[in-house]
Design a protein around this motif. Structure first.
Motif, PDB file in Angstrom:
ATOM      1  N   UNK A   1       6.993 -16.562 -20.074  1.00  0.00           N
ATOM      2  CA  UNK A   1       5.853 -16.941 -19.103  1.00  0.00           C
ATOM      3  C   UNK A   1       4.586 -16.239 -19.477  1.00  0.00           C
ATOM      4  N   UNK A   2       3.671 -16.983 -19.490  1.00  0.00           N
ATOM      5  CA  UNK A   2       2.156 -16.302 -19.480  1.00  0.00           C
ATOM      6  C   UNK A   2       1.792 -15.855 -18.022  1.00  0.00           C
TER       7      UNK A   2
ATOM      8  N   UNK B   1       4.984 -22.148 -13.150  1.00  0.00           N
ATOM      9  CA  UNK B   1       5.664 -21.142 -14.266  1.00  0.00           C
ATOM     10  C   UNK B   1       4.648 -21.739 -15.514  1.00  0.00           C
ATOM     11  N   UNK B   2       3.771 -21.023 -16.105  1.00  0.00           N
ATOM     12  CA  UNK B   2       2.905 -21.334 -17.118  1.00  0.00           C
ATOM     13  C   UNK B   2       3.504 -20.707 -18.421  1.00  0.00           C
TER      14      UNK B   2
END
Length: 73
Positions: free
Chosen positions: A44-45, A52-53
């Motif tokens: 995740x970034x 959740x990016x």
């Protein structure tokens, strides 16, 4: 809880009038699927309570004609 996309018909009208492509996954009819386990294995970034990016090194290609959509990885 399964929500039919037509329940947000005003929202979907706005999306399509701006020519924004979208897709739905209908788990009730088994029309497509989301591989949640595979998504969770990606780093995740950024993670928040409900979002959740994730970002892939290789591109995710999505092509849409307006009547059908094809994804490829």
């Amino acid at each position: 809880m399964e929500v039919d996309p037509s329940q947000g018909s005003h929202f979907f009208h706005n999306i399509t009038s701006f020519r924004i492509s979208y897709f739905t996954v209908n788990s009730m009819t088994k029309d497509g699927f989301v591989d949640w386990q595979w998504l969770r294995t990606n780093p995740a970034v950024e993670e928040r309570c409900y979002v959740r990016h994730i970002r892939w090194i290789s591109r995710l290609l999505r092509k849409s004609t307006g009547t059908e959509t094809r994804e490829s990885f």
